[in-house]
Scaffold this motif. Sequence first.
Motif, mmCIF file in Angstrom:
data_model
loop_
_atom_site.group_PDB
_atom_site.id
_atom_site.type_symbol
_atom_site.label_atom_id
_atom_site.label_comp_id
_atom_site.label_asym_id
_atom_site.label_seq_id
_atom_site.Cartn_x
_atom_site.Cartn_y
_atom_site.Cartn_z
ATOM 1 N N THR A 365 56.627 8.868 24.455
ATOM 2 C CA THR A 365 58.008 8.595 24.821
ATOM 3 C C THR A 365 58.032 7.976 26.204
ATOM 4 O OG1 THR A 365 58.380 10.728 25.914
ATOM 5 C CG2 THR A 365 58.716 10.640 23.522
ATOM 6 N N PRO A 366 59.123 7.329 26.588
ATOM 7 C CA PRO A 366 59.202 6.784 27.948
ATOM 8 C C PRO A 366 58.992 7.843 29.024
ATOM 9 C CG PRO A 366 60.959 5.887 26.585
ATOM 10 C CD PRO A 366 60.288 6.954 25.782
ATOM 11 N N GLN A 367 59.303 9.116 28.698
ATOM 12 C CA GLN A 367 59.145 10.185 29.682
ATOM 13 C C GLN A 367 57.757 10.810 29.657
ATOM 14 O OE1 GLN A 367 61.775 10.147 27.345
ATOM 15 N NE2 GLN A 367 63.020 9.027 28.855
ATOM 16 N N ASP A 368 56.991 10.562 28.594
ATOM 17 C CA ASP A 368 55.680 11.216 28.460
ATOM 18 C C ASP A 368 54.696 10.278 27.770
ATOM 19 O OD1 ASP A 368 53.565 12.947 28.307
ATOM 20 O OD2 ASP A 368 54.386 14.144 26.661
ATOM 21 N N SER A 369 53.814 9.659 28.555
ATOM 22 C CA SER A 369 52.802 8.755 28.008
ATOM 23 C C SER A 369 51.454 9.447 27.840
ATOM 24 C CB SER A 369 52.644 7.530 28.917
ATOM 25 O OG SER A 369 52.280 7.932 30.232
ATOM 26 N N PHE A 370 51.424 10.786 27.968
ATOM 27 C CA PHE A 370 50.157 11.514 27.875
ATOM 28 C C PHE A 370 49.443 11.286 26.545
ATOM 29 C CE2 PHE A 370 47.664 15.462 27.204
ATOM 30 C CZ PHE A 370 46.796 15.340 28.292
ATOM 31 N N PRO A 371 50.141 11.194 25.388
ATOM 32 C CA PRO A 371 49.422 10.920 24.128
ATOM 33 C C PRO A 371 48.609 9.628 24.178
ATOM 34 C CG PRO A 371 51.634 11.692 23.644
ATOM 35 C CD PRO A 371 51.572 11.486 25.135
ATOM 36 N N ILE A 372 49.096 8.630 24.896
ATOM 37 C CA ILE A 372 48.349 7.374 25.010
ATOM 38 C C ILE A 372 47.049 7.605 25.759
ATOM 39 C CG2 ILE A 372 48.425 5.017 25.933
ATOM 40 C CD1 ILE A 372 51.473 5.119 25.625
ATOM 41 N N ILE A 373 47.098 8.387 26.833
ATOM 42 C CA ILE A 373 45.912 8.661 27.637
ATOM 43 C C ILE A 373 44.900 9.475 26.830
ATOM 44 C CG2 ILE A 373 45.084 9.732 29.779
ATOM 45 C CD1 ILE A 373 47.907 9.229 30.924
ATOM 46 N N VAL A 374 45.387 10.394 26.011
ATOM 47 C CA VAL A 374 44.489 11.183 25.155
ATOM 48 C C VAL A 374 43.750 10.274 24.175
ATOM 49 C CG1 VAL A 374 44.414 12.945 23.347
ATOM 50 C CG2 VAL A 374 45.821 13.309 25.382
ATOM 51 N N ILE A 375 44.451 9.269 23.640
ATOM 52 C CA ILE A 375 43.813 8.332 22.704
ATOM 53 C C ILE A 375 42.677 7.583 23.384
ATOM 54 C CG2 ILE A 375 44.178 6.243 21.327
ATOM 55 C CD1 ILE A 375 47.004 7.264 20.747
ATOM 56 N N PHE A 376 42.871 7.205 24.657
ATOM 57 C CA PHE A 376 41.781 6.562 25.407
ATOM 58 C C PHE A 376 40.511 7.412 25.348
ATOM 59 C CE2 PHE A 376 45.104 4.472 28.332
ATOM 60 C CZ PHE A 376 45.014 3.259 27.666
#
Length: 430
Positions: A365-376
Amino acid sequence: MPAKRSNLFIISLLGALSVISPFAIDMYLPAFEQIATELAVEPTVIALTLSSYFIGLALGQVFYGPLLDRFGRKRPLLFGLGLFVLASIGCALAPDANTLIALRFVQAIGGCVAQVASIAMVRDFFPAKDSARVLSRLFLFIAVSPLLAPSIGWVMVAAAGWKSVFLVMAVIVGVILALIQFLLPEGHKPDTSISLKPGPIVAEYLTIIRHPRFATYAFAGALSFAGLFTYVAGSPIIFISGFRLSEGTFSIIFAVLAVGFIGASQLNVVLLRWATSETIFFRALSGQVVTALVFVAGAAVGWWGLGETLALLFVFLSCVGLTNPNASALALSPFTKNAGSASALLGFFQLGFGALISVGISAATPQDSFPIIVIFAVTAVCGLAVLLVGRRAAAVVAPETVLTPPEPQESDDADVPLERSEETDAVSSS
């Protein structure tokens, strides 16, 4: 047959082919907010237009591979590029998000032939020992696209709206199509022994997958490369929606981070003078894993601001710039006659993994990009695990093996449009 061309011309035209999809991916990134507003959806929904493009790229790889071996390189190229032009015009006229998502899939089905053919033609025109160096030259073209495409797209969006981006894509690819038709030599004579029936095609792909060298470096390389797709699909959410940066600032940041990928891919040419592709790939992938884990650990406790995020992404993308050309060269090195099918399968894994993983970005979400970093982190760790498991088996296989019996040839130079004695030396010395 068209007149023989110099290596510089061949590499330049292959480079133009190789940037079609990167431009199609990067040019409209600054327009995410505008497209979402006009089509009345969230930016994460517009991110699915990237996912559908990646899926089309992946599926198109296996479709074009046998065609490039059966009919030569140019005829499939002309068909695919023509389809890309028509789909790009359709994207500009799309009335809603679902139509845009679907047309992006069609656009990718057409455009993916350029990437498959450009990599396969490296093996047509250059020997295996020069493949990593030539691929690094091609990746220079690919890497420049993040420097130019978002900035060009931002200017067009500001001046004429997001639809102008797709119309310009259609014009650019139309010009490339003309150059292919009139100036590119045919690098591979049509081979009537290549069957287009599903059974033989599947059998050949299975044979390629079972090759330990291909399986190891194709899968490990695809998982490493998935980090780049995650970054491309997630960067508008991280920077525009998350850090609330303007489209212009985002374009500058995107270009700056691309310098890491560009510099690393060209540094690879120098590193190959002192180290093997196997060594460079292992060390770069290890660095990618460490960087991603540090990124996740700090993000989990809220340590990273804009500056730290930029620094970590720069290092991460630099590692990808080293892993990608070496993984591709190592995976394709066993193949000569069926280089088109091997290149297609390699692209299928690279893009397929990226497509599936990019869909997961919709969880952010715009407020939480942590899932994207986990995918890295997950993709990098899995890539290293595949390499550690498979590289011993890959190392004992001869680098150059033809897995399907070659057809009798009248001479050694029958399928080679360039004069290798002179041209190869030119590439090696560059």
